[in-house]
Design an enzyme around this catalytic site. Sequence first.
Site, PDB file in Angstrom:
ATOM      1  N   LYS A 117      -2.737  -5.141 -11.896  1.00 11.46           N
ATOM      2  CA  LYS A 117      -3.200  -6.707 -11.749  1.00 11.46           C
ATOM      3  C   LYS A 117      -3.350  -7.439 -13.234  1.00 11.46           C
ATOM      4  CE  LYS A 117      -3.627  -6.401  -6.152  1.00 11.46           C
ATOM      5  NZ  LYS A 117      -4.224  -6.337  -5.730  1.00 11.46           N
ATOM      6  N   LYS A 199       5.703  -1.283  -4.934  1.00  9.69           N
ATOM      7  CA  LYS A 199       5.390  -1.462  -4.142  1.00  9.69           C
ATOM      8  C   LYS A 199       5.621  -2.702  -3.669  1.00  9.69           C
ATOM      9  CE  LYS A 199       0.768  -2.253  -3.326  1.00  9.69           C
ATOM     10  NZ  LYS A 199       0.887  -2.980  -2.816  1.00  9.69           N
ATOM     11  N   LYS A 202       2.150  -8.212  -0.409  1.00  7.90           N
ATOM     12  CA  LYS A 202       1.988  -9.591  -0.394  1.00  7.90           C
ATOM     13  C   LYS A 202       1.190 -10.498  -0.659  1.00  7.90           C
ATOM     14  CE  LYS A 202      -2.281  -8.556   2.387  1.00  7.90           C
ATOM     15  NZ  LYS A 202      -3.281  -7.781   0.823  1.00  7.90           N
TER      16      LYS A 202
HETATM   17  P1  ATP Z   1      -2.594  -7.086  -2.530  1.00  8.70           P
HETATM   18  O1  ATP Z   1      -0.901  -7.525  -3.520  1.00  8.70           O
HETATM   19  O2  ATP Z   1      -3.258  -8.716  -2.296  1.00  8.70           O
HETATM   20  O3  ATP Z   1      -3.067  -6.009  -3.206  1.00  8.70           O
HETATM   21  P2  ATP Z   1      -1.318  -5.395  -1.004  1.00  8.70           P
HETATM   22  O4  ATP Z   1      -0.076  -5.889  -0.226  1.00  8.70           O
HETATM   23  O5  ATP Z   1      -1.515  -4.305  -1.741  1.00  8.70           O
HETATM   24  O6  ATP Z   1      -1.775  -6.938  -1.264  1.00  8.70           O
HETATM   25  P3  ATP Z   1      -3.983  -4.561   0.224  1.00  8.70           P
HETATM   26  O7  ATP Z   1      -4.673  -5.560   1.431  1.00  8.70           O
HETATM   27  O8  ATP Z   1      -4.230  -4.490  -0.741  1.00  8.70           O
HETATM   28  O9  ATP Z   1      -2.650  -5.398   0.630  1.00  8.70           O
HETATM   29  O10 ATP Z   1      -3.773  -3.180   0.919  1.00  8.70           O
HETATM   30  C1  ATP Z   1      -3.810  -3.357   2.980  1.00  8.70           C
HETATM   31  C2  ATP Z   1      -3.482  -1.933   3.470  1.00  8.70           C
HETATM   32  O11 ATP Z   1      -2.277  -2.109   3.333  1.00  8.70           O
HETATM   33  C3  ATP Z   1      -3.594  -0.516   1.800  1.00  8.70           C
HETATM   34  O12 ATP Z   1      -3.685   0.475   3.525  1.00  8.70           O
HETATM   35  C4  ATP Z   1      -2.795  -0.483   1.028  1.00  8.70           C
HETATM   36  O13 ATP Z   1      -2.606   1.341   1.241  1.00  8.70           O
HETATM   37  C5  ATP Z   1      -1.653  -0.575   2.081  1.00  8.70           C
HETATM   38  N1  ATP Z   1      -0.448  -1.066   1.342  1.00  8.70           N
HETATM   39  C6  ATP Z   1      -0.057  -2.080   0.319  1.00  8.70           C
HETATM   40  N2  ATP Z   1       1.313  -2.304  -0.256  1.00  8.70           N
HETATM   41  C7  ATP Z   1       1.534  -0.876   0.828  1.00  8.70           C
HETATM   42  C8  ATP Z   1       3.039  -0.777   0.897  1.00  8.70           C
HETATM   43  N3  ATP Z   1       4.394  -1.481   0.100  1.00  8.70           N
HETATM   44  N4  ATP Z   1       3.339   0.517   1.757  1.00  8.70           N
HETATM   45  C9  ATP Z   1       2.485   1.014   2.192  1.00  8.70           C
HETATM   46  N5  ATP Z   1       1.298   0.284   2.644  1.00  8.70           N
HETATM   47  C10 ATP Z   1       1.080  -0.398   1.853  1.00  8.70           C
HETATM   48 MG    MG Z   2      -3.309  -3.826  -3.042  1.00  7.78          MG
END
Ligand code: ATP
Ligand code: MG
Length: 336
Positions: A117, A199, A202
Amino acid sequence: MENQEKKKIVLSAIQPTGTPTLGNYLGALKNWKTMANDYNCLYAVADLHSITVRPEPADLRRRTLEMYALLIALGLDPEKNTIFIQSMVPEHAQLAWILDCYTQFGEASRMTQFKDKSEKHPDNVNVGLFAYPVLMAADILLYQTDFVPIGADQKQHLEITRNIAERFNGLYGNTFKLPEPFIGKVGARVMSLQEPTKKMSKSDTNVKGFISVLDDDNAIMKKIKSAVTDSEAKVYYGEGKDGVNNLMGIYSCCTGKTFDEIEKEFDGKGYGDFKTAVGEAVIEELRPLKEEYARLINDKAYLYDCAKLGAEKASYFASRTLKKAMKKVGFIQIDK
Ligand code: ATP
Ligand code: MG
């Protein structure tokens, strides 16, 4: 409510940094729903975490409520479980400060999410981003959590949580339960549709890389169809086939089919047929969630009531642990 006391405690959180992706859904939210019946579940919209990337205030407010509505739309029952907004429970920030003082700079520096990040936002590498895992440790430890359903990307943060808890317990006697990760087998790491070695996320700036759980059917099909694959045109799980592997994982999660079954199903067929099937499976998987969400998001009063109830319930548990930790550290305690 029977057995509520004896049920194991589950806590997980999701940031309101955007609409959840298919990755969040398959890696985390779907498990949240499955666990809700058998465990005493606390689920949070982690808005404190999301200001590390400085969202517009109005966007943050809107997204927080949207995320909250989505959690309820999953089918989670706000009466039976505790569904709350993190900033409404001040104990999180309070315990995080204490734990900051029991976390070493070196161990926090090793977190890969911090490195990733920081690279993404080189103009805003703030102390909050660095201390993120400590706030996450506070989130978890406040509730004497047994299990934390997360995607594989959060495994390292759960390890540091355990290390911090062990250190604190070692110094002051048993204060925090050591939590275990709960990582589903398939769907644990859904990859970007455009860069399948990264990965799905969002907060990705390339919207073609992720499917949001509220995307309409056309958008879902279009994004799956333009997912990066390879030139071999053969559906099987293998090295160097990151794009196809990812689509197979998604398809498997949505249909319950094994990789062997999927390979047989598409034997002799090209990627066109395969992608259509994946797109349709994803559309069906997300349909009930979208319908329920559309109904709920217009009922702000209900959502606010649920959020208030959730915060009260969370605070009730959290304050007990916080008090215990404050006493151990040596803060003066005078009953009000
Ligand atoms: P950001 O980019 O803002 O960090 P994010 O998509 O990583 O968003 P988070 O809110 O950080 O989402 O994570 C929420 C949940 O989703 C966590 O339990 C994380 O482990 C899971 N998660 C995030 N990305 C993935 C992915 N690509 N595949 C499976 N699980 C995921
Ligand atoms: Mg995340």
